[in-house]
Design an enzyme around this catalytic site. Structure first.
Site, PDB file in Angstrom:
ATOM      1  N   SER A 178       0.798  -1.225   0.000  1.00 28.73           N
ATOM      2  CA  SER A 178       0.000   0.000   0.000  1.00 28.73           C
ATOM      3  C   SER A 178       0.832   1.277   0.000  1.00 28.73           C
ATOM      4  O   SER A 178       0.378   2.297  -0.491  1.00 28.73           O
ATOM      5  CB  SER A 178      -0.963  -0.006   1.189  1.00 28.73           C
ATOM      6  OG  SER A 178      -0.274  -0.201   2.393  1.00 28.73           O
ATOM      7  N   HIS A 206      -5.374  -3.047  -3.019  1.00 35.02           N
ATOM      8  CA  HIS A 206      -4.960  -2.122  -4.087  1.00 35.02           C
ATOM      9  C   HIS A 206      -4.833  -2.788  -5.447  1.00 35.02           C
ATOM     10  O   HIS A 206      -4.376  -2.163  -6.393  1.00 35.02           O
ATOM     11  CB  HIS A 206      -3.643  -1.437  -3.719  1.00 35.02           C
ATOM     12  CG  HIS A 206      -3.765  -0.574  -2.513  1.00 35.02           C
ATOM     13  ND1 HIS A 206      -4.319   0.691  -2.554  1.00 35.02           N
ATOM     14  CD2 HIS A 206      -3.444  -0.803  -1.218  1.00 35.02           C
ATOM     15  CE1 HIS A 206      -4.311   1.205  -1.339  1.00 35.02           C
ATOM     16  NE2 HIS A 206      -3.802   0.325  -0.514  1.00 35.02           N
ATOM     17  N   LYS A 237     -11.525   0.973  -2.404  1.00 32.23           N
ATOM     18  CA  LYS A 237     -10.493   1.637  -3.201  1.00 32.23           C
ATOM     19  C   LYS A 237     -10.957   1.739  -4.657  1.00 32.23           C
ATOM     20  O   LYS A 237     -11.827   2.548  -4.930  1.00 32.23           O
ATOM     21  CB  LYS A 237      -9.167   0.938  -2.960  1.00 32.23           C
ATOM     22  CG  LYS A 237      -8.687   1.384  -1.564  1.00 32.23           C
ATOM     23  CD  LYS A 237      -7.742   0.539  -0.842  1.00 32.23           C
ATOM     24  CE  LYS A 237      -7.557   1.129   0.565  1.00 32.23           C
ATOM     25  NZ  LYS A 237      -6.866   0.252   1.474  1.00 32.23           N
TER      26      LYS A 237
END
Ligand SMILES: *Cc1c(COP(=O)(O)O)cnc(C)c1O
Length: 391
Positions: A178, A206, A237
């Site tokens: 991250s 991610h 995200k």
């Protein structure tokens, strides 16, 4: 009574590590308005702009009209809507698994799955740079914790060799790290785990919507879909909503429904968040243009046009970088904050990331490139960075 708080706060301030909030008055995903001034947002995880996509927003509105704003209870009591089940089926299909389970956040998904799978008789093996929620999940589980240096497969192999009598062994790694944007060496991890009979869990926070030909994540990127035992991810995200998930075999998901305390003892994900995530996943599946735009923007940032290609300067992304996370490592926290503030006066929001989020001496600007940025936005950022960070 509160003396220790005052002292701790002033220590934090003295070391340049004090954190404060910026108040956003308006946003469209690409820009934010703060104190009535417009800024380009270069530190959002809304990689595909889906949090502001008309179809996603419409789906959320419709869900509010139909179900209200809150689910009203935990899933096992009376909060389990048709939307939750549809979303779980969609996630399972997207990750090519038999089943999936959603949690209110990704943080809670990690807490829930690790603490349900291992206990004090077992061992969790993690990468040093794994996300804070994985570390807390390990602590909560009370399993023996073994940490290998970042992406160091020799060290992982040694730990696996030495821990044979330490109960069940679970290896947990971020897919895309991250704060660094690099990828876990999944094929090596899977091979080592197989040889040593350990379980593997990846955290696709991610990589979901971002990696692989159709955005399915790290397994798709490495052409090994279906091989990881446990796939965890977030809907917060690239998916542009909120929520965490775990995908895997049917019996694992059934087990988690019965054992995960952060699933059982909390209110179900709100209807709007479910509907938004569902609409976002459907969009990702049927329209690859968002992902293409993201990749074009990442390439553009590292292209000669922005004079970034091949640069040896810290944090300049290598050409062909796959992840939208590009760390620009500055070093000292004060200096990092200063550059972040200078960018801010130029109309660019790019937050400073400091310890303990990253190791001491590695404070950085964690740049994220998104699909909704224009070429002009990226060129503007690149030229400011060139001026503010001397080679
Ligand atoms: C953001 C993040 C989480 C937590 O997800 P939330 O849905 O924001 O709670 C977990 N793991 C990683 C690697 C993350 O980056």
């Amino acid at each position: 009574m509160l003396d220790f708080i005052e002292k701790e706060l002033s220590d934090i301030k003295d070391s340049g590590l004090y954190r404060s909030l910026k108040t956003i008055e308006k946003t469209d995903g690409r820009t934010v308005t703060i104190d009535e001034k417009l800024y380009l947002n270069f530190c959002s995880n809304n990689y595909l702009g889906l949090a502001n996509h008309p179809a996603v927003v419409a789906a959320a509105k419709e869900a509010v009209e139909k179900y209200g704003t809150g689910a009203g209870a935990s899933r096992l009591i009376s909060g389990n809507l048709v939307l939750h089940e549809k979303l779980e089926r969609k996630i399972a299909e997207f990750k090519k698994r038999e089943a999936a389970i959603v949690f209110p956040t990704g943080f809670m998904a990690n807490l829930g799955v690790v603490s349900a799978l291992v206990d004090e008789k077992d061992t969790v093996i993690i990468d040093r740079l794994d996300h804070a929620s994985i570390i807390d999940a390990c602590k909560l589980s009370r399993a023996k914790l073994q940490v290998f240096p970042h992406r160091d497969m020799n060290a992982l192999e040694k730990l696996l060799g030495k821990s044979q009598n330490f109960g069940k062994r679970l290896i947990v790694t971020d897919s895309v790290f991250s704060m660094d944007g690099d990828l876990a060496p999944l094929l090596d991890i899977l091979m080592l785990a197989k040889n040593h009979k350990a379980l593997v869990m990846i955290d696709e926070a991610h990589s979901t919507g971002v990696l692989g030909k159709t955005g399915r994540g790290l397994e798709e990127h490495f052409n090994c879909e279906g091989r990881t035992d446990i796939v965890m991810g977030t809907l917060s995200k690239a998916i542009g909503s909120l929520g965490g998930f775990v995908a895997g075999p049917k019996n694992l998901i059934d087990y988690l429904r019965n054992k995960s305390r952060s699933f059982i003892y909390t209110t179900a994900l709100p209807p709007a968040s479910c509907a938004a995530a569902l609409a976002a996943l459907e969009l990702i599946e049927k329209d690859l243009s968002l992902l293409e735009k993201l990749r074009k923007n990442i390439d553009y940032y590292s292209s000669p046009a922005t004079e970034r290609r091949g640069s040896k300067e810290p944090g300049r992304s290598a050409p062909g970088s796959l992840s939208p996370i590009i760390p620009i490592i500055i070093g000292p926290p004060e200096k990092t904050l200063e550059i972040s503030n200078q960018l801010f006066t130029r109309g660019i929001l790019l937050s400073a990331i400091r310890p303990p989020t990253v190791p001491p001496g590695q404070s950085r600007l964690r740049l994220t490139i998104c699909a909704q940025h224009t070429k002009e936005d990226i060129a503007c950022l690149a030229s400011s960075l060139r001026e503010l960070i001397p080679a």
